[in-house]
Motif scaffolding. Structure first.
Motif, PDB file in Angstrom:
ATOM      1  N   TRP A  49       0.842  -1.186   0.000  1.00 29.93           N
ATOM      2  CA  TRP A  49       0.000   0.000   0.000  1.00 29.93           C
ATOM      3  C   TRP A  49       0.872   1.229   0.000  1.00 29.93           C
ATOM      4  N   SER A  50       0.277   2.339  -0.324  1.00 29.09           N
ATOM      5  CA  SER A  50       0.967   3.633  -0.286  1.00 29.09           C
ATOM      6  C   SER A  50       0.464   4.379   0.935  1.00 29.09           C
ATOM      7  N   ASP A  51       1.412   4.885   1.733  1.00 30.09           N
ATOM      8  CA  ASP A  51       1.013   5.689   2.886  1.00 30.09           C
ATOM      9  C   ASP A  51       0.339   6.953   2.401  1.00 30.09           C
ATOM     10  N   MET A  52      -0.535   7.466   3.224  1.00 28.91           N
ATOM     11  CA  MET A  52      -1.192   8.724   2.897  1.00 28.91           C
ATOM     12  C   MET A  52      -1.214   9.603   4.135  1.00 28.91           C
ATOM     13  N   PRO A  53      -1.253  10.912   3.966  1.00 25.67           N
ATOM     14  CA  PRO A  53      -1.293  11.798   5.134  1.00 25.67           C
ATOM     15  C   PRO A  53      -2.558  11.537   5.957  1.00 25.67           C
ATOM     16  N   ARG A  54      -2.413  11.567   7.262  1.00 25.97           N
ATOM     17  CA  ARG A  54      -3.554  11.356   8.148  1.00 25.97           C
ATOM     18  C   ARG A  54      -4.391  12.632   8.219  1.00 25.97           C
ATOM     19  N   ARG A  55      -5.666  12.487   8.006  1.00 25.32           N
ATOM     20  CA  ARG A  55      -6.597  13.602   8.152  1.00 25.32           C
ATOM     21  C   ARG A  55      -7.333  13.436   9.478  1.00 25.32           C
ATOM     22  N   PRO A  56      -7.802  14.531  10.086  1.00 22.38           N
ATOM     23  CA  PRO A  56      -8.502  14.419  11.366  1.00 22.38           C
ATOM     24  C   PRO A  56      -9.794  13.603  11.287  1.00 22.38           C
ATOM     25  N   ASP A  57     -10.446  13.588  10.121  1.00 19.09           N
ATOM     26  CA  ASP A  57     -11.701  12.843   9.995  1.00 19.09           C
ATOM     27  C   ASP A  57     -11.492  11.415   9.475  1.00 19.09           C
ATOM     28  N   PRO A 114     -10.267   5.223  12.294  1.00 17.96           N
ATOM     29  CA  PRO A 114      -9.126   4.548  12.913  1.00 17.96           C
ATOM     30  C   PRO A 114      -8.688   3.340  12.093  1.00 17.96           C
ATOM     31  N   GLY A 115      -7.429   3.095  12.134  1.00 18.55           N
ATOM     32  CA  GLY A 115      -6.904   1.917  11.457  1.00 18.55           C
ATOM     33  C   GLY A 115      -6.531   2.111  10.007  1.00 18.55           C
ATOM     34  N   VAL A 116      -6.771   3.286   9.422  1.00 20.49           N
ATOM     35  CA  VAL A 116      -6.410   3.505   8.015  1.00 20.49           C
ATOM     36  C   VAL A 116      -4.894   3.546   7.902  1.00 20.49           C
ATOM     37  N   ARG A 117      -4.353   2.713   7.009  1.00 20.71           N
ATOM     38  CA  ARG A 117      -2.904   2.669   6.807  1.00 20.71           C
ATOM     39  C   ARG A 117      -2.484   3.318   5.500  1.00 20.71           C
ATOM     40  N   GLY A 118      -3.400   3.429   4.551  1.00 16.81           N
ATOM     41  CA  GLY A 118      -3.047   4.020   3.271  1.00 16.81           C
ATOM     42  C   GLY A 118      -4.011   3.612   2.188  1.00 16.81           C
ATOM     43  N   VAL A 119      -3.518   3.603   0.944  1.00 14.62           N
ATOM     44  CA  VAL A 119      -4.341   3.246  -0.205  1.00 14.62           C
ATOM     45  C   VAL A 119      -3.588   2.236  -1.076  1.00 14.62           C
ATOM     46  N   HIS A 120      -4.362   1.486  -1.867  1.00 12.52           N
ATOM     47  CA  HIS A 120      -3.798   0.481  -2.771  1.00 12.52           C
ATOM     48  C   HIS A 120      -4.593   0.524  -4.063  1.00 12.52           C
ATOM     49  N   GLY A 121      -3.897   0.563  -5.191  1.00 11.85           N
ATOM     50  CA  GLY A 121      -4.549   0.535  -6.491  1.00 11.85           C
ATOM     51  C   GLY A 121      -4.575  -0.875  -7.044  1.00 11.85           C
ATOM     52  N   TYR A 122      -5.749  -1.301  -7.508  1.00  5.89           N
ATOM     53  CA  TYR A 122      -5.890  -2.636  -8.098  1.00  5.89           C
ATOM     54  C   TYR A 122      -6.877  -2.539  -9.257  1.00  5.89           C
ATOM     55  N   GLN A 123      -6.419  -2.864 -10.442  1.00  5.48           N
ATOM     56  CA  GLN A 123      -7.216  -2.884 -11.666  1.00  5.48           C
ATOM     57  C   GLN A 123      -8.036  -1.605 -11.831  1.00  5.48           C
ATOM     58  N   GLY A 124      -7.389  -0.470 -11.646  1.00  4.44           N
ATOM     59  CA  GLY A 124      -8.026   0.815 -11.869  1.00  4.44           C
ATOM     60  C   GLY A 124      -8.885   1.322 -10.725  1.00  4.44           C
ATOM     61  N   ASP A 125      -8.983   0.563  -9.635  1.00  9.97           N
ATOM     62  CA  ASP A 125      -9.752   0.992  -8.474  1.00  9.97           C
ATOM     63  C   ASP A 125      -8.816   1.305  -7.323  1.00  9.97           C
ATOM     64  N   ALA A 176      -9.569  -2.671   1.716  1.00  8.30           N
ATOM     65  CA  ALA A 176      -8.603  -3.750   1.890  1.00  8.30           C
ATOM     66  C   ALA A 176      -8.312  -3.869   3.386  1.00  8.30           C
ATOM     67  N   LEU A 177      -8.119  -5.099   3.851  1.00  7.18           N
ATOM     68  CA  LEU A 177      -7.824  -5.356   5.262  1.00  7.18           C
ATOM     69  C   LEU A 177      -6.448  -5.981   5.398  1.00  7.18           C
ATOM     70  N   LEU A 178      -5.674  -5.519   6.374  1.00  5.57           N
ATOM     71  CA  LEU A 178      -4.366  -6.091   6.674  1.00  5.57           C
ATOM     72  C   LEU A 178      -4.480  -7.041   7.856  1.00  5.57           C
TER      73      LEU A 178
END
Length: 177
Positions: A67-75, A78-89, A126-128
């Motif tokens: 996954w790619s880390d992303m900046p944490r936003r206040p809203d 919990p538990g968000v680690r980042g984003v992952h691209g798969y088949q255009g999504d 996605a779940l880790l």
């Protein structure tokens, strides 16, 4: 006139009974009786020693955790680690341990891409987890609940398993969205 071409009421009843008997025989041969229809296939996950299972029908793909880390936003839930691209999504990557009230996983070993569900307001998810340990079938949805509200199942070898329903996991009660 052949038996299948008989369109009289008696012929239709005989045909219907024959079709039902054949379907019942096929279902019994596959183990598709009433007991088997209540069974749920789960993918078993390990979360730093805690066993849990996610409905296999909710899982699109099991893959290495990337996954790619992303900046944490206040809203941000919990538990968000980042984003992952798969088949255009684009999938939002969550640490399942954090969502269940545990500590953040230091080195996740597996990532599950979940199928898109209209009842989950977050879109693609996605779940880790620490690892995927296989699949298992449980009979129905177990009734005893943990304090967090997730049912517990007991496997034939005596181990307990927390059953995760992704729609319930991502309800406003748990992630605040």
């Amino acid at each position: 006139m052949t038996r299948d071409a008989d369109h009289s009421p008696a012929g239709n009843d005989a045909f219907a009974r024959r079709v039902l008997r054949e379907r019942a025989r096929i279902m019994a041969a596959r183990g598709g009786g009433a007991d088997a229809t209540a069974r749920r296939p789960l993918i078993m996950l390990d979360l730093a020693g805690q066993s849990c299972g996610v409905d296999l029908h909710a899982v699109l793909r099991v893959t290495d955790p990337v996954w790619s880390d992303m900046p944490r936003r206040p809203d941000c839930p919990p538990g968000v680690r980042g984003v992952h691209g798969y088949q255009g999504d684009l999938y939002t990557v969550f640490d399942l341990s954090v969502l269940l009230g545990g500590a953040r996983l230091d080195s996740p070993g597996v990532m599950l891409l979940l199928r898109s569900v209209s009842s989950i307001p977050l879109g693609r998810i996605a779940l880790l987890a620490t690892s995927a340990t296989g699949t298992v079938e449980i009979a129905g949805t177990p009734t005893p609940l943990t304090p967090s509200g997730f049912p517990q199942a007991h496997l034939p070898d005596g181990r307990g398993l927390t059953v995760i329903d992704p729609a319930r996991l991502f309800s406003s009660r748990y992630v605040g969205v």
